[in-house]
Design a protein around this motif. Structure first.
Motif, PDB file in Angstrom:
ATOM      1  N   PRO A  99     -39.162  18.041 -19.013  1.00  0.00           N
ATOM      2  CA  PRO A  99     -38.263  17.025 -18.419  1.00  0.00           C
ATOM      3  C   PRO A  99     -36.789  17.273 -18.748  1.00  0.00           C
ATOM      4  CG  PRO A  99     -40.133  15.969 -19.453  1.00  0.00           C
ATOM      5  CD  PRO A  99     -40.222  17.420 -19.791  1.00  0.00           C
ATOM      6  N   GLU A 100     -36.507  17.960 -19.859  1.00  0.00           N
ATOM      7  CA  GLU A 100     -35.123  18.241 -20.211  1.00  0.00           C
ATOM      8  C   GLU A 100     -34.559  19.398 -19.395  1.00  0.00           C
ATOM      9  OE1 GLU A 100     -37.488  18.381 -22.915  1.00  0.00           O
ATOM     10  OE2 GLU A 100     -37.284  16.230 -23.175  1.00  0.00           O
ATOM     11  N   GLU A 101     -35.438  20.206 -18.824  1.00  0.00           N
ATOM     12  CA  GLU A 101     -34.992  21.343 -18.037  1.00  0.00           C
ATOM     13  C   GLU A 101     -35.028  21.013 -16.552  1.00  0.00           C
ATOM     14  OE1 GLU A 101     -37.457  24.689 -18.869  1.00  0.00           O
ATOM     15  OE2 GLU A 101     -36.538  25.053 -20.803  1.00  0.00           O
ATOM     16  N   VAL A 102     -34.067  21.523 -15.847  1.00  0.00           N
ATOM     17  CA  VAL A 102     -33.999  21.346 -14.401  1.00  0.00           C
ATOM     18  C   VAL A 102     -33.904  22.724 -13.789  1.00  0.00           C
ATOM     19  CG1 VAL A 102     -32.646  20.425 -12.493  1.00  0.00           C
ATOM     20  CG2 VAL A 102     -32.812  19.143 -14.622  1.00  0.00           C
ATOM     21  N   GLU A 103     -34.704  22.972 -12.773  1.00  0.00           N
ATOM     22  CA  GLU A 103     -34.622  24.241 -12.076  1.00  0.00           C
ATOM     23  C   GLU A 103     -34.119  23.974 -10.664  1.00  0.00           C
ATOM     24  OE1 GLU A 103     -37.820  27.042 -12.558  1.00  0.00           O
ATOM     25  OE2 GLU A 103     -37.582  27.649 -10.487  1.00  0.00           O
ATOM     26  N   HIS A 104     -33.064  24.656 -10.305  1.00  0.00           N
ATOM     27  CA  HIS A 104     -32.448  24.482  -8.996  1.00  0.00           C
ATOM     28  C   HIS A 104     -32.618  25.781  -8.224  1.00  0.00           C
ATOM     29  CE1 HIS A 104     -29.768  22.648  -6.118  1.00  0.00           C
ATOM     30  NE2 HIS A 104     -29.063  23.752  -6.080  1.00  0.00           N
ATOM     31  N   VAL A 105     -33.237  25.708  -7.050  1.00  0.00           N
ATOM     32  CA  VAL A 105     -33.472  26.889  -6.230  1.00  0.00           C
ATOM     33  C   VAL A 105     -32.553  26.837  -5.021  1.00  0.00           C
ATOM     34  CG1 VAL A 105     -35.174  28.191  -4.907  1.00  0.00           C
ATOM     35  CG2 VAL A 105     -35.877  26.963  -6.962  1.00  0.00           C
ATOM     36  N   VAL A 106     -31.764  27.886  -4.850  1.00  0.00           N
ATOM     37  CA  VAL A 106     -30.863  27.997  -3.712  1.00  0.00           C
ATOM     38  C   VAL A 106     -31.358  29.147  -2.848  1.00  0.00           C
ATOM     39  CG1 VAL A 106     -28.498  28.402  -2.960  1.00  0.00           C
ATOM     40  CG2 VAL A 106     -28.920  27.194  -5.096  1.00  0.00           C
ATOM     41  N   THR A 107     -31.678  28.860  -1.610  1.00  0.00           N
ATOM     42  CA  THR A 107     -32.137  29.907  -0.702  1.00  0.00           C
ATOM     43  C   THR A 107     -30.945  30.514   0.031  1.00  0.00           C
ATOM     44  OG1 THR A 107     -32.445  28.384   1.130  1.00  0.00           O
ATOM     45  CG2 THR A 107     -34.333  28.703  -0.338  1.00  0.00           C
ATOM     46  N   GLN A 108     -31.178  31.645   0.640  1.00  0.00           N
ATOM     47  CA  GLN A 108     -30.126  32.284   1.425  1.00  0.00           C
ATOM     48  C   GLN A 108     -29.714  31.388   2.589  1.00  0.00           C
ATOM     49  OE1 GLN A 108     -28.562  35.029   0.518  1.00  0.00           O
ATOM     50  NE2 GLN A 108     -27.206  34.984   2.282  1.00  0.00           N
ATOM     51  N   GLU A 109     -30.679  30.672   3.160  1.00  0.00           N
ATOM     52  CA  GLU A 109     -30.380  29.752   4.263  1.00  0.00           C
ATOM     53  C   GLU A 109     -29.469  28.613   3.794  1.00  0.00           C
ATOM     54  OE1 GLU A 109     -33.730  30.477   3.506  1.00  0.00           O
ATOM     55  OE2 GLU A 109     -33.816  32.097   4.976  1.00  0.00           O
ATOM     56  N   ASP A 110     -29.732  28.089   2.590  1.00  0.00           N
ATOM     57  CA  ASP A 110     -28.870  27.041   2.027  1.00  0.00           C
ATOM     58  C   ASP A 110     -27.451  27.561   1.838  1.00  0.00           C
ATOM     59  OD1 ASP A 110     -31.056  25.324   1.847  1.00  0.00           O
ATOM     60  OD2 ASP A 110     -31.455  25.853  -0.247  1.00  0.00           O
ATOM     61  N   TYR A 111     -27.349  28.770   1.316  1.00  0.00           N
ATOM     62  CA  TYR A 111     -26.043  29.379   1.064  1.00  0.00           C
ATOM     63  C   TYR A 111     -25.271  29.561   2.373  1.00  0.00           C
ATOM     64  CZ  TYR A 111     -22.608  32.715  -0.682  1.00  0.00           C
ATOM     65  OH  TYR A 111     -21.438  33.349  -1.003  1.00  0.00           O
ATOM     66  N   LYS A 157     -24.775  31.181  -5.634  1.00  0.00           N
ATOM     67  CA  LYS A 157     -25.419  32.258  -4.887  1.00  0.00           C
ATOM     68  C   LYS A 157     -26.912  31.964  -4.798  1.00  0.00           C
ATOM     69  CE  LYS A 157     -21.667  34.792  -4.863  1.00  0.00           C
ATOM     70  NZ  LYS A 157     -20.695  34.335  -3.949  1.00  0.00           N
ATOM     71  N   SER A 158     -27.595  32.573  -3.847  1.00  0.00           N
ATOM     72  CA  SER A 158     -29.023  32.312  -3.705  1.00  0.00           C
ATOM     73  C   SER A 158     -29.762  32.831  -4.933  1.00  0.00           C
ATOM     74  CB  SER A 158     -29.556  32.960  -2.435  1.00  0.00           C
ATOM     75  OG  SER A 158     -29.342  34.341  -2.465  1.00  0.00           O
ATOM     76  N   GLY A 159     -30.747  32.056  -5.356  1.00  0.00           N
ATOM     77  CA  GLY A 159     -31.534  32.405  -6.539  1.00  0.00           C
ATOM     78  C   GLY A 159     -32.006  31.151  -7.253  1.00  0.00           C
ATOM     79  N   ARG A 160     -32.560  31.346  -8.436  1.00  0.00           N
ATOM     80  CA  ARG A 160     -33.050  30.242  -9.261  1.00  0.00           C
ATOM     81  C   ARG A 160     -32.099  30.035 -10.435  1.00  0.00           C
ATOM     82  NH1 ARG A 160     -38.656  28.836  -8.864  1.00  0.00           N
ATOM     83  NH2 ARG A 160     -39.602  30.066  -7.233  1.00  0.00           N
ATOM     84  N   TYR A 161     -31.814  28.778 -10.725  1.00  0.00           N
ATOM     85  CA  TYR A 161     -30.927  28.429 -11.817  1.00  0.00           C
ATOM     86  C   TYR A 161     -31.635  27.427 -12.707  1.00  0.00           C
ATOM     87  CZ  TYR A 161     -27.411  30.585  -8.881  1.00  0.00           C
ATOM     88  OH  TYR A 161     -26.718  31.472  -8.113  1.00  0.00           O
ATOM     89  N   LYS A 162     -31.754  27.747 -13.995  1.00  0.00           N
ATOM     90  CA  LYS A 162     -32.368  26.826 -14.952  1.00  0.00           C
ATOM     91  C   LYS A 162     -31.260  26.200 -15.777  1.00  0.00           C
ATOM     92  CE  LYS A 162     -36.839  28.955 -15.287  1.00  0.00           C
ATOM     93  NZ  LYS A 162     -37.868  29.485 -16.158  1.00  0.00           N
ATOM     94  N   MET A 163     -31.311  24.882 -15.866  1.00  0.00           N
ATOM     95  CA  MET A 163     -30.291  24.132 -16.589  1.00  0.00           C
ATOM     96  C   MET A 163     -30.963  23.138 -17.519  1.00  0.00           C
ATOM     97  SD  MET A 163     -27.998  23.318 -13.283  1.00  0.00           S
ATOM     98  CE  MET A 163     -27.994  24.554 -12.001  1.00  0.00           C
ATOM     99  N   LYS A 164     -30.261  22.737 -18.541  1.00  0.00           N
ATOM    100  CA  LYS A 164     -30.771  21.724 -19.465  1.00  0.00           C
ATOM    101  C   LYS A 164     -30.038  20.422 -19.236  1.00  0.00           C
ATOM    102  CE  LYS A 164     -32.650  24.335 -23.139  1.00  0.00           C
ATOM    103  NZ  LYS A 164     -33.422  23.870 -24.246  1.00  0.00           N
ATOM    104  N   ARG A 165     -30.781  19.337 -19.285  1.00  0.00           N
ATOM    105  CA  ARG A 165     -30.192  18.005 -19.130  1.00  0.00           C
ATOM    106  C   ARG A 165     -29.885  17.425 -20.501  1.00  0.00           C
ATOM    107  NH1 ARG A 165     -32.349  14.559 -14.432  1.00  0.00           N
ATOM    108  NH2 ARG A 165     -31.335  13.086 -15.761  1.00  0.00           N
ATOM    109  N   GLY A 166     -28.889  16.581 -20.544  1.00  0.00           N
ATOM    110  CA  GLY A 166     -28.612  15.815 -21.752  1.00  0.00           C
ATOM    111  C   GLY A 166     -28.038  16.604 -22.891  1.00  0.00           C
ATOM    112  N   GLY A 167     -27.368  17.677 -22.643  1.00  0.00           N
ATOM    113  CA  GLY A 167     -26.832  18.487 -23.721  1.00  0.00           C
ATOM    114  C   GLY A 167     -25.571  17.939 -24.347  1.00  0.00           C
ATOM    115  N   PHE A 168     -24.905  17.009 -23.684  1.00  0.00           N
ATOM    116  CA  PHE A 168     -23.628  16.508 -24.205  1.00  0.00           C
ATOM    117  C   PHE A 168     -23.810  15.814 -25.546  1.00  0.00           C
ATOM    118  CE2 PHE A 168     -20.229  13.448 -24.707  1.00  0.00           C
ATOM    119  CZ  PHE A 168     -19.116  14.243 -24.521  1.00  0.00           C
ATOM    120  N   LEU A 169     -24.729  14.850 -25.624  1.00  0.00           N
ATOM    121  CA  LEU A 169     -24.922  14.127 -26.880  1.00  0.00           C
ATOM    122  C   LEU A 169     -25.560  15.002 -27.947  1.00  0.00           C
ATOM    123  CD1 LEU A 169     -25.967  10.560 -25.718  1.00  0.00           C
ATOM    124  CD2 LEU A 169     -23.801  11.297 -26.686  1.00  0.00           C
TER     125      LEU A 169
END
Length: 65
Positions: A12-24, A39-51
């Motif tokens: 739940p703390e991780e978010v994966e964002h997928v951008v396709t070539q069509e989206d781009y 750019k098109s591809g997969r991006y993994k991000m962490k939520r709640g890192g500020f605190l």
């Protein structure tokens, strides 16, 4: 369905964002520049890192005046 298209397991703390070539390309057609878009591809991000980086800002530990 490619192996790349399979859903990855994330916490739940991780978010994966997928951008396709069509989206781009659709973003470029709307007038956005390539600096505005991921750019098109997969991006993994962490939520709640500020605190986690600034524990001194947690409200439950602070006393209000």
């Amino acid at each position: 369905m490619n192996k790349k298209d399979e859903k990855s397991k994330s916490t739940p703390e991780e978010v994966e964002h997928v951008v396709t070539q069509e989206d781009y390309e659709a973003g470029l057609k709307r007038g956005w520049t390539d600096d505005d878009l991921l750019k098109s591809g997969r991006y993994k991000m962490k939520r709640g890192g500020f605190l986690a980086r600034h524990p001194e800002l947690k409200l439950k530990d602070k006393k209000r005046a």
